[in-house]
Design an enzyme around this catalytic site. Structure first.
Site, PDB file in Angstrom:
ATOM      1  N   LYS A   1       2.123   1.030 -12.093  1.00 59.28           N
ATOM      2  CA  LYS A   1       3.092  -0.072 -12.181  1.00 59.28           C
ATOM      3  C   LYS A   1       2.409  -1.306 -12.780  1.00 59.28           C
ATOM      4  O   LYS A   1       1.296  -1.652 -12.398  1.00 59.28           O
ATOM      5  CB  LYS A   1       3.633  -0.393 -10.786  1.00 59.28           C
ATOM      6  CG  LYS A   1       4.779  -1.407 -10.760  1.00 59.28           C
ATOM      7  CD  LYS A   1       5.323  -1.587  -9.338  1.00 59.28           C
ATOM      8  CE  LYS A   1       6.508  -2.557  -9.308  1.00 59.28           C
ATOM      9  NZ  LYS A   1       7.030  -2.742  -7.938  1.00 59.28           N
TER      10      LYS A   1
ATOM     11  N   SER B   1      11.943  -1.892  -7.313  1.00 57.06           N
ATOM     12  CA  SER B   1      11.472  -2.439  -8.566  1.00 57.06           C
ATOM     13  C   SER B   1      10.491  -1.529  -9.298  1.00 57.06           C
ATOM     14  O   SER B   1      10.202  -1.755 -10.469  1.00 57.06           O
ATOM     15  CB  SER B   1      10.806  -3.786  -8.299  1.00 57.06           C
ATOM     16  OG  SER B   1       9.629  -3.599  -7.510  1.00 57.06           O
TER      17      SER B   1
ATOM     18  N   SER C   1      10.746  -1.104  -2.583  1.00 52.67           N
ATOM     19  CA  SER C   1      10.596  -0.839  -4.018  1.00 52.67           C
ATOM     20  C   SER C   1       9.820   0.424  -4.378  1.00 52.67           C
ATOM     21  O   SER C   1       9.720   0.762  -5.558  1.00 52.67           O
ATOM     22  CB  SER C   1       9.951  -2.034  -4.714  1.00 52.67           C
ATOM     23  OG  SER C   1      10.900  -3.060  -4.860  1.00 52.67           O
TER      24      SER C   1
END
Lengths: 492, 490
Positions: free
Chosen positions: B79, B154, B178
């Site tokens: 990420k 997210s 998330s």
């Protein structure tokens, strides 16, 4: 330099109320929340890392040594060390603050509720200490072009070397009543910090600086008047002058029927006056909240007890002990104790010698020579043994006081022992009657009028004649012997 | 055999017996990214050369006979909120468009030290704020199961990458769900570890007291291995737990017999999709058949958790994001009148709508006069949630419920309705407030889209939690498990 302190107006009707927030950089080897070094004066932005630059993702870790130093300060100021204290974030935008928040302590500081006794002209005043807390310093901006202030600058440069250096903020109660008291408090606090060895407390390098709240109120009133904050005073002199000026300004405003406004003012050292700081209309809201990146500080009883047991002798205790041991007057003791280096030096020389003589030399001639040769106590080339040796020669009558001053000066450029210097420069005191008699006779012969006055009962003129003999012998004559010989030669 | 179909442990077996090399696995992953990412947009930055270089190093180490861990040579999608030295890191924000960090996050260093091959940086909601990856400053990621739908958020980029076979492993972060929610929506395993188990050093902060880094994988065993690799004390993170257990995997196959599982009534909210409820109920029955002792329980404070979260997280983010001001890195607005103007214009141009919304909310919640009413009150709710959970763990080893109230929803459906979007985190948020651990494990499909079962454990209860998830996954079987779609098409 323009005159600063205007004649006091209404000083009798109004009482000045002063509280001081002292910021002091701690002398740790590394920064408050990272392992960067804290050396003063390094090339800009060479003592930085992701943490103190607030790089995305970086996290602070509290410096245990800084916490310890702050706790030591708290203990020396008779504060209670909180079992649990917490860092908060103080949020505001400023270009030299890497994260746009400062990690500080807010409603749970490390040390609370102490006091410091301050000697003001021989009278002891007890000043309350509200709190001592830890925080990080900011970087330093340099504004290029225009006035050197941020407004109107062509561009600005920021040095983040200072960002993250551990600071303590020591907040006093509004217990001070005059510029003299404010200065005495600041001096005493500095002496405590130096004695603790937690900071170099160098005002000229900004490692110690003051924000001062000044207000006035009618004598006898319990309520506080409207307070003005004077920011960033960085010398004892400007602290004194700024407070004196501001208190007087406030009295004048009231005397003229004006109203005081709560504001922050800046001390202009050159102009010798305070001026309102440029500020936005709205008040700053720091939006404090607990710093989620740092766990609370837990101060255990054994840790605190250990720190307390380990406290060095503090200036007040030291002064009392020194006064007792030496019989020196309070003023001289105070002077000696103010700087640990001076004190250590004094004590080394005074061991086995007359403290009064040693004090007068350390405070007098030695300080003059240090200034003359551009030295400080830290770089003083005259080791205690050498000054001690010189004073021994003086008390033995081997050198006169005048000659001893020459020897001391010589020791700044020579590593030789005092005895060697005396020998080399031929400064040994002449105590040989025969050698001096010839000089005495010459001087008496050359000054018949003075000799006459002496015989006529004006014994005071003897000094002038002794002086002439001393001059002729380049200070080497034993003054006591000279006056004896003179009396005999004149009085016949 | 397509290497991109394999799990990490399957790859490791092939590396060990010489049927495949790390370079081959990495090349296969890069090819799959090349073939699919134009559509999916899971990656913001692909670091192919670096990936191949580290794969080669692993292969060489293996040839020299050096001992290698279970993840050596396995490709991973990272990420873009964890900083990588010398590699652009954006946190999904235009304000950090060309930001190149000067250091590696601790998690990144631990991954590199274990020979994990980092393929690149994945897309995400800006500064991890969102539940759909539509809030990325660089455009949305698509769900590989149905590319008209969101992958969740997210960490949607990493979740989509793992689901689409671009990488067997992914790293996400979970502030309010998330990791778990996109894992559920993409049909993979996602773990939100105990707060403090994984270092946050180098994780670009959203809400510091809630953020936690965790793994994505196609099965529980891989997720457990990856979690074990990134967990551990970090002296650079003051909130890192000093003496957490290092072993999370050795008892993975011990089963659930006798395990007490509390089924949380508040996680079965009205409005939850029937298909989701059905899969989760079946999952719970399955756990019971496997020997777990199920019992319903009630945690009434969960009702307030969402509100508390949407005060605490924005409050912290308003402060954490203050450093993005154009002074030192990232975007800087041009032709500003002065420094304040420059900061304002930079932030105006660089932040997206959701970030601005939360910064404003947080600034308000912390401001003088409102602190007690909002932030202070939210902290009290947080304490309440924590206490209720602690009490529940006296009766239960684990708690269970759905991960998200819906399956993947169409792109754009909730984009203009922040409150509807926030509701997607309603089942995951309490765990973050309490700092507990939780996992989302695939529980089947509803209308052809994945559903996640959430198992929640007390702090440092990862080993037990993963054991239950593994037993569940094994029993559900590969045949009914939602495997990744073989072809990604619009």
């Amino acid at each position: 330099m323009t005159a600063v302190v205007a004649p006091e107006v209404g000083a009798r009707q109004y009482e000045t109320v002063i509280g001081i927030e002292t910021h002091c950089e701690l002398g740790t080897a590394t920064k408050m929340f990272c392992a960067c070094p804290t050396v003063f004066g390094a090339e800009p932005n060479t003592q930085v890392c992701p943490v103190c630059l607030g790089e995305p993702g970086s996290l602070p870790v509290a410096n245990g040594r800084a916490v310890e130093f702050a706790a030591r300060i708290g203990l020396a100021l008779h504060c209670r060390i909180a079992e649990r204290s917490q860092f908060h974030r103080k949020n505001y935008f400023y270009p030299d603050m890497p994260k746009n928040y400062q990690i500080s302590q807010y409603d749970e500081p490390l040390c609370v509720g102490g006091w410091l006794d301050v000697d003001v002209e021989g009278e002891v005043r007890r000043v309350g200490i509200t709190r001592v807390h830890l925080e990080e310093d900011t970087g330093k901006s340099l504004h290029v072009g225009a006035t050197g202030r941020i407004h109107g600058a062509d561009y600005s440069l920021v040095d983040y070397n200072r960002a993250g250096i551990p600071l303590v903020e020591i907040v006093s109660e509004p217990d001070l009543r005059s510029a003299e008291e404010a200065r005495a408090y600041a001096e005493e606090l500095r002496a405590v910090l130096l004695a603790l060895g937690v900071s170099d407390a160098k005002l000229e390098e900004g490692s110690m600086r003051f924000d001062v709240n000044v207000s006035i109120r009618p004598v006898g009133h319990a309520e506080f008047g409207t307070k003005v904050e004077l920011k960033n005073l960085n010398s004892l002199r400007s602290l004194y002058r700024a407070v004196a000026y501001e208190a007087d300004r406030q009295r004048r405003v009231l005397a003229d029927g004006g109203r005081l406004v709560q504001e922050t003012r800046h001390w202009d050292e050159g102009a010798g006056r305070t001026e309102p700081m440029r500020s936005k209309e709205f008040a700053t809201d720091y939006r404090y909240f607990p710093e989620p990146d740092l766990i609370p500080i837990e101060a255990t009883a054994p840790w605190v007890d250990g720190l307390r047991a380990d406290l060095p002798e503090l200036p007040a205790e030291r002064r009392a002990r020194l006064a007792e041991a030496t019989g020196l007057p309070a003023k001289e003791v105070g002077w000696l104790v103010r700087d640990p280096e001076v004190l250590a030096y004094f004590q080394a020389v005074a061991t086995g010698r007359d403290p009064k003589v040693v004090a007068s030399w350390v405070m007098g001639e030695l300080q003059r020579d240090l200034r003359e040769f551009d030295h400080t106590m830290a770089s003083n080339p005259v080791e205690p043994e050498r000054l001690g040796g010189l004073l021994d020669l003086l008390s033995a009558g081997t050198v006169s006081a005048t000659a001893a001053k020459d020897v001391l000066a010589e020791m700044f450029t020579s590593e030789a022992s005092p005895a060697t210097i005396v020998e080399r420069k031929g400064l040994a005191q002449i105590s040989d009657t025969g050698e001096l008699e010839a000089v005495v006779e010459r001087v008496v012969a050359a000054n018949p009028d003075l000799a006459e006055k002496f015989r006529g009962g004006k014994r005071g003129v003897l000094g002038a004649l002794v002086g002439q003999v001393m001059r002729e012998t380049r200070g080497r004559a034993n003054p006591k012997l000279v006056s004896d010989l003179l009396e005999r030669a004149i009085g016949g | 055999m397509d290497l991109t179909d394999l799990t990490a442990h399957e790859l490791a077996e092939r590396f060990a017996d010489g049927r495949a090399t790390a370079v081959q696995a990495t090349e296969a992953a890069l090819e799959r990214i090349a073939a699919t990412d134009e559509l999916l947009h899971a990656f913001l930055t692909v670091t192919g050369d670096q990936a191949l270089k580290s794969a080669r190093e692993v292969d060489q180490a293996r040839e020299r006979g050096e001992p290698l861990g279970p993840l050596a040579g396995v490709p991973l999608a990272l990420k873009d909120v964890l900083v990588t030295k010398g590699v652009r890191t954006t946190a999904g924000s235009r304000i950090l468009d060309e930001f190149v960090p000067p250091y590696d996050a601790t998690v990144v260093r631990r991954l590199r030290d274990r020979g994990v091959v980092i393929l690149g940086k994945t897309n995400m909601d800006e500064f991890a704020m969102g539940s759909s990856t539509e809030n990325s400053g660089f455009g949305p990621t698509r769900n590989p199961w149905d590319t008209t739908r969101v992958p969740g958020g997210s960490s949607g980029g990493s979740a989509a990458a793992v689901a689409a076979g671009q990488a067997p492993l992914g790293i996400g972060t979970d502030t309010g769900g998330s990791i778990r929610q996109p894992a559920a929506l993409c049909g993979i395993v996602g773990v939100k570890p105990t707060y403090g188990l994984v270092s946050r050093y180098g994780l670009i902060a959203f809400a510091s007291s809630l953020d936690q880094v965790g793994p994505f994988a196609r099965d529980v065993r891989d997720a457990a291995d990856l979690l074990e690799a990134i967990a551990g004390h970090d002296p650079m993170d003051s909130t890192s737990i000093p003496d957490a257990p290092a072993d999370l995997t050795s008892r993975l196959s011990d089963g659930v017999d006798g395990l007490r599982v509390g089924v949380v009534r508040e996680l079965f909210l009205e409005g939850t999709e029937p298909g989701v409820l059905a899969r989760v109920r079946e999952g719970l029955d399955r756990l019971e058949r496997l020997g777990a002792r199920l019992e319903e329980c009630s945690l009434p404070s969960f009702e307030y958790a969402l509100s508390a979260y949407y005060l605490i997280a924005p409050a912290e983010c308003s402060s954490n994001l203050a450093r993005y001001d154009g002074v030192r890195w990232g975007l800087r607005a041009k032709d500003s009148a002065d420094v304040v103007d420059m900061m304002q214009r930079t932030r105006q141009a660089g932040f997206g709508a959701e970030v601005k919304r939360r910064v404003m909310l947080g600034t308000y919640a912390l401001s003088a006069g409102y602190y007690d009413a909002y932030y202070g009150q939210a902290q009290k709710v947080r304490t309440l949630v924590r206490r209720e959970l602690d009490a529940a763990y006296e009766r239960f080893d684990l708690l269970a419920g759905p991960t998200a109230p819906t399956v993947a929803f169409p792109i754009g459906e909730k984009a203009d309705d922040p409150l509807a979007m926030y509701l997607n985190d309603v089942f995951t948020i309490p765990v973050n407030l309490a700092g507990n651990a939780a996992v989302s494990v695939p529980a089947g499909l509803s209308d052809g889209l994945p559903v996640g079962l959430q198992l929640i454990a007390p702090a440092l209860g990862e080993a037990t939690m993963l054991r239950a998830a593994w037993a569940f996954e094994q029993d559900l079987g590969l045949s009914t498990r939602p495997t990744r779609p073989q072809e990604v098409r619009p």
